[in-house]
Design a protein around this motif. Structure first.
Motif, PDB file in Angstrom:
ATOM      1  N   TYR A  70      22.653  55.985 -42.807  1.00 20.75           N
ATOM      2  CA  TYR A  70      22.421  54.752 -43.567  1.00 20.75           C
ATOM      3  C   TYR A  70      21.810  55.075 -44.928  1.00 20.75           C
ATOM      4  CZ  TYR A  70      19.934  50.435 -44.856  1.00 20.75           C
ATOM      5  OH  TYR A  70      19.421  49.347 -45.523  1.00 20.75           O
ATOM      6  N   GLU A  71      20.845  55.981 -44.939  1.00 20.38           N
ATOM      7  CA  GLU A  71      20.163  56.310 -46.186  1.00 20.38           C
ATOM      8  C   GLU A  71      21.128  56.862 -47.231  1.00 20.38           C
ATOM      9  OE1 GLU A  71      16.918  58.909 -45.459  1.00 20.38           O
ATOM     10  OE2 GLU A  71      15.650  57.370 -44.532  1.00 20.38           O
ATOM     11  N   SER A  72      22.071  57.720 -46.804  1.00 19.99           N
ATOM     12  CA  SER A  72      22.992  58.318 -47.771  1.00 19.99           C
ATOM     13  C   SER A  72      23.935  57.272 -48.353  1.00 19.99           C
ATOM     14  CB  SER A  72      23.790  59.444 -47.120  1.00 19.99           C
ATOM     15  OG  SER A  72      24.677  58.935 -46.127  1.00 19.99           O
ATOM     16  N   PHE A  99      31.284  55.478 -38.093  1.00 26.60           N
ATOM     17  CA  PHE A  99      29.952  55.231 -37.542  1.00 26.60           C
ATOM     18  C   PHE A  99      28.884  55.520 -38.587  1.00 26.60           C
ATOM     19  CE2 PHE A  99      32.474  55.831 -33.740  1.00 26.60           C
ATOM     20  CZ  PHE A  99      31.919  54.943 -32.823  1.00 26.60           C
ATOM     21  N   VAL A 100      27.853  54.686 -38.574  1.00 20.54           N
ATOM     22  CA  VAL A 100      26.694  54.871 -39.449  1.00 20.54           C
ATOM     23  C   VAL A 100      25.454  54.894 -38.568  1.00 20.54           C
ATOM     24  CG1 VAL A 100      25.381  53.981 -41.402  1.00 20.54           C
ATOM     25  CG2 VAL A 100      27.862  53.618 -41.301  1.00 20.54           C
ATOM     26  N   GLU A 101      24.608  55.894 -38.755  1.00 20.56           N
ATOM     27  CA  GLU A 101      23.399  56.035 -37.953  1.00 20.56           C
ATOM     28  C   GLU A 101      22.154  55.740 -38.793  1.00 20.56           C
ATOM     29  OE1 GLU A 101      23.510  56.348 -34.906  1.00 20.56           O
ATOM     30  OE2 GLU A 101      25.407  57.303 -34.380  1.00 20.56           O
ATOM     31  N   GLY A 102      21.088  55.349 -38.090  1.00 21.65           N
ATOM     32  CA  GLY A 102      19.810  55.111 -38.749  1.00 21.65           C
ATOM     33  C   GLY A 102      19.724  53.795 -39.483  1.00 21.65           C
ATOM     34  N   VAL A 103      20.527  52.820 -39.070  1.00 22.42           N
ATOM     35  CA  VAL A 103      20.499  51.512 -39.721  1.00 22.42           C
ATOM     36  C   VAL A 103      19.320  50.708 -39.168  1.00 22.42           C
ATOM     37  CG1 VAL A 103      21.811  49.418 -40.206  1.00 22.42           C
ATOM     38  CG2 VAL A 103      23.013  51.596 -39.879  1.00 22.42           C
ATOM     39  N   PRO A 104      18.492  50.126 -40.007  1.00 19.74           N
ATOM     40  CA  PRO A 104      17.408  49.280 -39.496  1.00 19.74           C
ATOM     41  C   PRO A 104      17.979  48.195 -38.582  1.00 19.74           C
ATOM     42  CG  PRO A 104      17.089  49.694 -41.824  1.00 19.74           C
ATOM     43  CD  PRO A 104      18.445  50.240 -41.481  1.00 19.74           C
ATOM     44  N   PRO A 105      17.423  48.003 -37.405  1.00 18.22           N
ATOM     45  CA  PRO A 105      18.001  47.073 -36.419  1.00 18.22           C
ATOM     46  C   PRO A 105      17.712  45.606 -36.732  1.00 18.22           C
ATOM     47  CG  PRO A 105      16.026  48.085 -35.527  1.00 18.22           C
ATOM     48  CD  PRO A 105      16.255  48.721 -36.859  1.00 18.22           C
ATOM     49  N   GLU A 150      31.837  59.114 -47.911  1.00 16.95           N
ATOM     50  CA  GLU A 150      31.989  59.719 -46.593  1.00 16.95           C
ATOM     51  C   GLU A 150      32.336  58.661 -45.547  1.00 16.95           C
ATOM     52  OE1 GLU A 150      28.718  62.156 -45.410  1.00 16.95           O
ATOM     53  OE2 GLU A 150      28.502  63.082 -47.389  1.00 16.95           O
ATOM     54  N   TRP A 151      31.666  57.539 -45.613  1.00 21.21           N
ATOM     55  CA  TRP A 151      31.933  56.445 -44.664  1.00 21.21           C
ATOM     56  C   TRP A 151      33.357  55.914 -44.838  1.00 21.21           C
ATOM     57  CZ3 TRP A 151      29.437  50.922 -44.820  1.00 21.21           C
ATOM     58  CH2 TRP A 151      29.630  50.276 -43.584  1.00 21.21           C
ATOM     59  N   LEU A 152      33.740  55.662 -46.067  1.00 20.75           N
ATOM     60  CA  LEU A 152      35.085  55.158 -46.332  1.00 20.75           C
ATOM     61  C   LEU A 152      36.146  56.170 -45.938  1.00 20.75           C
ATOM     62  CD1 LEU A 152      34.510  53.445 -49.793  1.00 20.75           C
ATOM     63  CD2 LEU A 152      34.938  52.297 -47.613  1.00 20.75           C
ATOM     64  N   ARG A 153      35.880  57.440 -46.158  1.00 21.26           N
ATOM     65  CA  ARG A 153      36.846  58.471 -45.777  1.00 21.26           C
ATOM     66  C   ARG A 153      37.048  58.480 -44.261  1.00 21.26           C
ATOM     67  NH1 ARG A 153      34.625  62.180 -48.099  1.00 21.26           N
ATOM     68  NH2 ARG A 153      35.892  62.316 -50.003  1.00 21.26           N
ATOM     69  N   VAL A 198      25.813  51.423 -36.477  1.00 20.41           N
ATOM     70  CA  VAL A 198      26.828  50.477 -36.962  1.00 20.41           C
ATOM     71  C   VAL A 198      28.184  51.144 -36.873  1.00 20.41           C
ATOM     72  CG1 VAL A 198      27.739  49.377 -39.053  1.00 20.41           C
ATOM     73  CG2 VAL A 198      25.335  49.106 -38.455  1.00 20.41           C
ATOM     74  N   VAL A 199      29.174  50.397 -36.442  1.00 27.03           N
ATOM     75  CA  VAL A 199      30.538  50.919 -36.382  1.00 27.03           C
ATOM     76  C   VAL A 199      31.458  49.970 -37.144  1.00 27.03           C
ATOM     77  CG1 VAL A 199      30.925  49.801 -34.139  1.00 27.03           C
ATOM     78  CG2 VAL A 199      32.440  51.650 -34.884  1.00 27.03           C
ATOM     79  N   ALA A 200      32.281  50.527 -38.008  1.00 22.81           N
ATOM     80  CA  ALA A 200      33.263  49.754 -38.774  1.00 22.81           C
ATOM     81  C   ALA A 200      34.653  50.170 -38.307  1.00 22.81           C
ATOM     82  CB  ALA A 200      33.100  50.012 -40.269  1.00 22.81           C
TER      83      ALA A 200
END
Length: 450
Positions: free
Chosen positions: A190-192, A214-220, A202-205, A402-404
């Motif tokens: 999430y921070e990056s 997948f995104v990790e470390g997202v504030p819940p 990276e996420w879009l790729r 988070v998963v997109a």
């Protein structure tokens, strides 16, 4: 540099040889006019420019001479560009005039056409044509004396008759996956993503290549999840709202708002343009079950095509209607109302979209009688591939992950659950997603393809 010579040219027209009038020929060298009938000078071996020839569509020229340009006086023109590697391609005169990229014809900033194609004669042909600096083709058009300049590389990249170029949108190769290989999905922090475009890229790729990111470390919490989603682009509003926050309370007439299991499916199959991306964040679950299910439908379709090509053909051609009718004030069908489960590119026949949602499928009263069994057989085999343990990637989501999901490719579902389960998320339109991918990953290089 150009040297202009006059040379008679023989053509084969309607099965018979005819001798055409002297045609203007441009070759590399010193700019010098050579009278018709003079001996043609030798072309230097080190010449690097492409061969360019223009000739009538009703005639076929003999094999081109290297590094030459020929313009015929026939009524309908073609321009043929032959390159030093031996490949050649042709362009219609109307195509070249229509694709002029000068500032009067094509806005350099907005990338929009400014010319009126309807004003160009269908049989328009160049008044003059020449190679400039070994890299550009300059054409002067009759009547208006309008000048068009095309780089030879641009012409090659956008060739069509035949296509000999390599310039296409920089689409990354899709990596197909199953339940086993899904465990190796790369994950982004999430921070990056929030820190800059490198993390977002990276996420879009991952979304573009795997169909899931997948995104990790997202504030819940809902607020930070929505902020993360907006890094991709504008959130798409639907009858479910914009950024949604829901539990199994049947606040909408959809089984997603219950505790029952959902088979893997794509969302909004009943929309004319189904949503492109769906983002999920599980904020809480106090109970059992509720595993998320993801299936790479492109992987499943590949298996179906290889093992049962007749069923792949059926699901690519037999249209199906789906609907959304659970809410009192909503009734959705796509336009046209019937679409095949597999959406193929009309140019390449490549699979580009899967619309599949069995709970939303409408009455099948439109399939011809001799195709009913074929459809149900294909549907059964397709479902058996989707629900096979090797296809279904199951994961228990946790707060902070988070998963997109690419809704045109990856099917999603869940197992039945008990207790309280809170999920937040949103939709993005397909076009908005693809635009963001192109801008962030491919920067401005694709601007030349419009």
């Amino acid at each position: 540099m150009l040297r202009v010579v006059q040379k008679p040219q023989r053509l084969c027209q309607l099965g018979r040889l005819v001798r055409m009038p002297a045609l203007q020929t441009a070759v590399l060298g010193n700019a010098k006019a050579v009278p018709a009938g003079s001996q043609r000078p030798a072309i230097p071996l080190q010449a690097r420019a492409a061969i360019v020839r223009a000739f009538g569509t009703s005639a076929h020229l003999e094999a081109p001479q290297r590094h030459s340009a020929v313009v015929s006086s026939d009524t309908k023109s073609q321009v043929t560009v032959a390159y030093p590697d031996g490949k050649s391609t042709s362009f219609h005169g109307i195509w070249l005039r229509d694709h002029c990229r000068c500032p009067q014809c094509f806005h350099p900033i907005t990338k929009q056409r400014l010319s009126d194609t309807g004003e160009f004669p269908l049989d328009i042909k160049p008044q003059s044509i020449e190679i400039v600096g070994d890299k550009d083709l300059r054409i002067v058009w009759p009547s208006t004396q309008h000048e068009s300049v095309f780089s030879l590389e641009w012409l090659r990249q956008h060739s069509y008759w035949p296509n000999i170029g390599t310039a296409r949108p920089a689409i990354r190769e899709k990596i197909l996956w199953n339940a086993e290989t899904a465990n190796t999905f790369p994950r982004v922090s999430y921070e990056s993503i929030m820190a800059g475009d490198q993390g977002l890229a990276e996420w879009l790729r991952n979304i573009d290549v795997y169909g899931i990111g997948f995104v990790e470390g997202v504030p819940p919490n809902a607020e930070d999840t929505e902020t993360l989603a907006k890094r991709i682009g504008i959130i798409r509003e639907t009858h479910y709202g914009g950024f949604w926050d829901f539990t199994s309370d049947l606040s909408h007439g959809d089984t997603a708002y219950t505790t029952i299991g959902l088979p893997a499916h794509t969302d909004t199959t009943y929309f004319t343009d189904p949503i492109g991306l769906q983002t999920f964040h599980l904020l809480a679950h106090e109970g059992t079950g509720g595993e998320s299910i993801y299936v790479d439908s492109f992987y499943a379709a590949k298996l179906l095509k290889e093992q049962h090509p007749e069923h792949y053909e059926t699901l690519s051609t037999v249209p199906v209607r789906t609907h959304c009718a659970g809410d009192e004030d909503e009734l959705h069908f796509s336009t046209p109302s019937h679409r095949p489960i597999f959406g193929l590119d009309p140019i390449t026949d490549e699979l580009i979209q899967v619309r599949f949602n069995e709970p939303d499928r409408s009455i099948l009263n439109h399939i011809p009688g001799d195709k009913v069994y074929k459809f149900y057989e294909a549907l059964a085999v397709w479902r058996s591939i989707l629900t096979h343990p090797e296809s279904e990637f199951k994961i228990a989501l946790r707060p902070g992950t988070v998963v997109a999901v690419d809704n045109w490719r990856v099917l999603h579902g869940r197992t039945a659950f008990t207790g309280y389960r809170r999920l937040v998320g949103c939709y993005h339109g397909w076009d908005e997603l693809q635009s963001r991918i192109r801008v962030v990953l491919d920067k401005s290089q694709l601007k030349e393809t419009v």
